[in-house]
Design a protein around this motif. Structure first.
Motif, PDB file in Angstrom:
ATOM      1  N   TYR A 186      75.754  66.678  37.252  1.00  0.00           N
ATOM      2  CA  TYR A 186      76.755  65.878  36.323  1.00  0.00           C
ATOM      3  C   TYR A 186      76.408  64.199  36.620  1.00  0.00           C
ATOM      4  O   TYR A 186      76.874  64.026  37.558  1.00  0.00           O
ATOM      5  N   ARG A 187      76.094  63.525  35.474  1.00  0.00           N
ATOM      6  CA  ARG A 187      76.518  62.012  35.717  1.00  0.00           C
ATOM      7  C   ARG A 187      77.025  61.457  34.483  1.00  0.00           C
ATOM      8  O   ARG A 187      76.832  61.889  33.584  1.00  0.00           O
ATOM      9  N   LYS A 188      77.936  60.664  34.673  1.00  0.00           N
ATOM     10  CA  LYS A 188      78.895  59.815  33.695  1.00  0.00           C
ATOM     11  C   LYS A 188      77.838  59.488  32.499  1.00  0.00           C
ATOM     12  O   LYS A 188      76.557  58.937  32.708  1.00  0.00           O
ATOM     13  N   ASN A 189      78.450  59.569  31.311  1.00  0.00           N
ATOM     14  CA  ASN A 189      77.548  59.353  30.140  1.00  0.00           C
ATOM     15  C   ASN A 189      78.317  58.234  29.466  1.00  0.00           C
ATOM     16  O   ASN A 189      79.417  57.649  29.506  1.00  0.00           O
ATOM     17  N   ASP A 190      77.214  57.413  28.623  1.00  0.00           N
ATOM     18  CA  ASP A 190      78.038  56.230  27.744  1.00  0.00           C
ATOM     19  C   ASP A 190      77.461  56.337  26.525  1.00  0.00           C
ATOM     20  O   ASP A 190      76.255  56.290  26.190  1.00  0.00           O
ATOM     21  N   TYR A 192      81.387  58.441  26.676  1.00  0.00           N
ATOM     22  CA  TYR A 192      82.197  59.374  27.292  1.00  0.00           C
ATOM     23  C   TYR A 192      81.915  60.701  25.918  1.00  0.00           C
ATOM     24  O   TYR A 192      82.416  60.342  25.092  1.00  0.00           O
ATOM     25  N   THR A 193      81.495  61.696  26.368  1.00  0.00           N
ATOM     26  CA  THR A 193      81.450  62.813  25.452  1.00  0.00           C
ATOM     27  C   THR A 193      82.034  64.124  25.804  1.00  0.00           C
ATOM     28  O   THR A 193      81.845  64.699  27.036  1.00  0.00           O
ATOM     29  N   ARG A 226      85.206  57.746  22.483  1.00  0.00           N
ATOM     30  CA  ARG A 226      84.530  58.915  22.954  1.00  0.00           C
ATOM     31  C   ARG A 226      83.913  59.609  21.705  1.00  0.00           C
ATOM     32  O   ARG A 226      84.160  59.486  20.611  1.00  0.00           O
ATOM     33  N   ARG A 274      74.265  65.780  28.124  1.00  0.00           N
ATOM     34  CA  ARG A 274      75.074  64.436  27.834  1.00  0.00           C
ATOM     35  C   ARG A 274      76.612  64.576  27.647  1.00  0.00           C
ATOM     36  O   ARG A 274      77.434  64.165  26.884  1.00  0.00           O
ATOM     37  N   ASP A 276      80.243  64.823  29.297  1.00  0.00           N
ATOM     38  CA  ASP A 276      81.349  64.592  30.374  1.00  0.00           C
ATOM     39  C   ASP A 276      82.602  65.510  30.433  1.00  0.00           C
ATOM     40  O   ASP A 276      83.310  65.394  31.480  1.00  0.00           O
ATOM     41  N   ILE A 294      80.170  69.500  36.015  1.00  0.00           N
ATOM     42  CA  ILE A 294      80.761  69.070  34.954  1.00  0.00           C
ATOM     43  C   ILE A 294      82.106  69.336  34.610  1.00  0.00           C
ATOM     44  O   ILE A 294      82.440  70.531  34.857  1.00  0.00           O
ATOM     45  N   GLN A 330      92.140  65.511  34.134  1.00  0.00           N
ATOM     46  CA  GLN A 330      91.003  65.912  34.362  1.00  0.00           C
ATOM     47  C   GLN A 330      90.985  67.026  35.564  1.00  0.00           C
ATOM     48  O   GLN A 330      91.402  67.103  36.456  1.00  0.00           O
TER      49      GLN A 330
END
Length: 443
Positions: A186-190, A192-193, A226, A274, A276, A294, A330
């Motif tokens: 996992y890597r943060k998306n832009d 946030y999804t 989001r 993609r 989050d 994730i 979270q």
């Protein structure tokens, strides 16, 4: 020449839905030996033939394409037609990716077909995902295969307990992991999804499904920054492993959707790239998500109940409600729970199939295999087994019943049209007629 001495390992996968085809074909590629255990078994490529068991959930071309697994050949068959093919063809390994009753029927059919024959394929079966219902029933229907795969340490322990508890041989139980895990961590998306992974049959009622859809839409409106995705399993008219009477896309047609809300199809792994925050009731997608670390939530809004399957996630640290998610909660998964679920988030996934590979290599290298001996027989289950076999046109001894289909050729164009029409009528009945009748009964 015996099958095990050929350089190319030949595998047949018999599946009865898109999900089980995905599990069976990926499992075949995961569990086959990649290194020789002796001079007779060489590292080789795999020749994979796919057989789709004819029924209500036989996957469409679009569903097969979405799974993304390629086979050297693929054809639709009945159980009897499959047995005829096994009489002609020689395989190293058979993977039975079927519902429990169909597994039992095919095992008895193969036992009858191979009676007195030591040179036969290794037979493998198992489960597509989390086993949260009908544990004893499903397991005993799968007993008789050379390997019964358990997707986690927890399942392996439970499987052995069931078999030993009824006096059945438990040596076939083999711990592996879910074969479709993978993808980048996992890597943060832009932007946030948030992804809601829908399930065909959980929950069942219109009220509950409408509630979940409304909460997902409300979350999108509450967080306009989001992207909110509703990940769907199938299009209207298509069937998966489970029947879907009320597709979310039909419920969504009556709603004014916000700009940051979308319905998506496609491969789950690509959607997770993609994602989050993965939200679901009890989908196996939660385990895929946890494998990639994730943030994952299993909803408690409708209760934590066996009928929903989310009771499996008790102790996971993933249970939460939409109210909590709307407020920014979270989730933090419990490491001990995760380690017992076949998720292999600790990096051990590549070795998860080693035991199965070793056992298959040993069986292929041996002088011959013993007869298939399912726990259920006309002696141990005389009031249960004959009905299971009869549904697949097999007699109590596993032989084809008189009048069972024996054609080994593709159906004629007319027969294909009739078959498609019958399947379409069935799906129409499930998705349109049955809900109307049910509502009338509630008046």
């Amino acid at each position: 020449m015996p099958a095990s001495t050929r350089k190319s390992l030949r595998v047949a996968v018999l599946a009865d839905s898109d999900t089980r085809w995905k599990w069976g074909s990926l499992t075949a590629n995961r569990i086959l030996p990649t290194e020789p255990s002796n001079a007779d078994i060489r590292e080789s490529d795999i020749h994979l033939d796919g057989y789709l068991l004819r029924g209500r959930a036989t996957p469409t071309a679009r569903q097969l394409e979405e799974v993304g697994v390629r086979a050297d050949s693929l054809r639709e068959v009945t159980a009897v037609e499959f047995l005829r093919a096994m009489e002609r063809e020689r395989y190293d390994v058979l993977v039975l990716a079927l519902v429990g009753g169909a597994v039992q029927a095919v095992l008895h059919g193969l036992a009858h077909l191979w009676d007195g024959r030591a040179e036969r394929p290794v037979v493998v079966t198992g489960y597509v995902g989390v086993v949260y219902e009908k544990l004893a029933d499903g397991l005993l229907l799968r007993h008789g295969a050379d390997l019964v795969l358990a997707n986690s340490r927890q399942d392996a322990d439970r499987f052995r307990d069931v078999y030993e508890g009824v006096g059945a041989d438990a040596s076939s139980v083999t711990e592996v992991a879910l074969p479709f895990l993978g993808g980048a961590a996992y890597r943060k998306n832009d932007p946030y999804t948030v992804v809601f992974a829908a399930q065909p049959s959980v929950p069942e009622s219109r009220k509950d499904r409408t509630y979940l859809l409304d909460r997902l839409i409300a979350h999108a409106r509450l967080h306009p920054d989001r992207e909110v995705l509703l990940k769907l399993r199938s299009k209207p008219g298509e069937h998966t492993t489970h029947i879907e009477e009320l597709p979310y896309q039909k419920l969504a047609q009556k709603t004014d959707l916000p700009a940051n809300f979308r319905l998506v199809y496609g491969h789950m792994g690509e959607v997770l790239d993609r994602t989050d925050l993965l939200v679901t009731i009890s989908s196996t997608a939660a385990l895929e998500s946890l494998h990639r670390r994730i943030p994952t939530v299993v909803l408690s809004d409708l209760g934590v109940r066996e009928s929903l399957g989310n009771h499996h996630f008790v102790g996971s640290g993933c249970l939460a409600s939409w109210d909590q998610l709307d407020a920014g909660h979270q989730p933090a998964p419990d490491p001990a729970w995760v380690s017992r679920q076949g998720v292999a988030a600790d990096g051990s996934y590549e070795t998860a199939f080693d035991e199965a590979r070793t056992r298959i290599a040993e069986l292929l290298a041996g002088p011959g295999l013993p007869p298939l001996t399912p726990y259920y027989t006309p002696v141990t289950a005389p009031g249960y087994l004959p009905g299971i076999l009869a549904r697949h046109h097999l007699a109590p001894d596993g032989s084809p019943l008189p009048g069972a289909p024996t054609a080994d050729k593709e159906p004629s164009p007319v027969r294909q049209i009739v078959r498609r029409a019958a399947r379409g009528a069935y799906r129409h009945g499930v998705q349109r007629v049955a809900p109307v009748i049910r509502r009338m009964g509630e008046l």
